[in-house]
Design a protein around this motif. Structure first.
Motif: not given
Length: 300
Positions: A12-24, A220-236
């Protein structure tokens, strides 16, 4: 059972971080059709703002550093929209994409030149590293704080989008921006609000990243944002709900493969995660909550 409870909260904590960035990322894309690849540098700006404030004042209290990081992220997001992205708003999509890459390179090299690539320590409250007993599980406070603040931030964003005029304008712009302008809504205000909210989410995510790492660096932001981009694509991509869903699914997959894989290949966790995401996108290329568009000939 204790281990399972810990891993669930970890997901939940890791996914929440990705969710915040993917939402941004999704908010800006839904309004401007722009993938902001400078988003990782917004996180770096927030981190270095906290480091600079601490270095200049000696204040290391979290209640002071947190607003500094969030305000810095909001400020740089609004500045980038005004200086870099507004002039190319009506240019082809590739121009905006190249502009985002250019901004990313400029900011990253600014920090490399000014501060160097060596990590800089940022103080974090010691109590975040403490453990609490919840039932049979022993959990770090940082996981509870991160999960709680993520949930509150998402609820606040839902309230803004559903109950405020600017939020309703942003939702309308995501569907038909030309119509929003035709009914007299100020397009600049809508886009600036989207970037401000995106910056707020990046600043909040930066707080969590620094709380876990304890240091800042230009990358520091490259890895998390890359995964957030993948999360955004995964969700639509473009679906705000899909971005949140994709972030939590990606966090859950990371934790699952971390547990399931043997220690000899645990280092390839991300490869397994991305491979599974690729399979999901082959099955549903528009993302889990995305809208399917028909291109080319219809299937027979």
């Amino acid at each position: 059972m204790e281990y399972l409870a810990q891993q669930v909260l970890n997901a939940f904590s890791i996914g929440g971080n990705y969710a915040l960035l993917a939402l941004g990322l999704a908010i800006v894309f839904s309004v401007m059709r722009l993938v902001n690849f400078a988003y990782g540098e917004v996180i770096a700006v927030a981190g270095y703002a906290m480091f600079a404030f601490f270095s200049l004042t000696g204040v290391d209290h979290g209640l002071v550093l947190v607003p500094v990081g969030i305000l810095a992220a909001i400020g740089i997001s609004i500045a980038l929209e005004r200086v870099a992205f507004r002039p190319v708003r009506y240019a082809p999509a590739a121009t905006g994409l190249l502009t985002a890459f250019g901004v990313s390179i400029v900011i990253r090299n600014f920090f490399i030149t000014l501060v160097a690539t060596r990590s800089k320590a940022v103080p974090t409250p010691q109590w975040l590293g403490q453990h609490v007993d919840i039932g049979i599980a022993r959990i770090q406070l940082i996981q509870i704080v991160e999960t709680t603040l993520t949930a509150l931030a998402l609820l606040l964003l839902v309230f803004i989008l559903r109950r405020t005029n600017i939020g309703l304008a942003m939702r309308a712009a995501a569907r038909d921006f030309d119509m929003v302008r035709m009914v007299g809504i100020n397009a600049n205000k809508v886009i600036m609000a989207a970037f401000a909210i995106s910056g707020f989410l990046a600043g909040l995510a930066a707080i969590f990243i620094i709380a876990r790492r304890g240091v800042v660096d230009p990358f520091m932001g490259f890895g998390p944002v890359l995964k957030a981009f993948v999360a955004a694509v995964l969700g639509g991509f473009g679906s705000l709900g899909g971005a949140v869903l994709g972030g939590f699914i990606l966090g859950a997959l990371e934790v699952f493969f971390q547990i399931a894989l043997p220690s000899s290949i645990a280092g390839y966790r991300d490869a397994f995660v991305f491979a599974l995401v690729s399979v999901i996108l082959v099955w549903r290329p528009q993302g889990l909550l995305g809208v399917k568009h028909q291109f080319g000939d219809k299937d027979e």
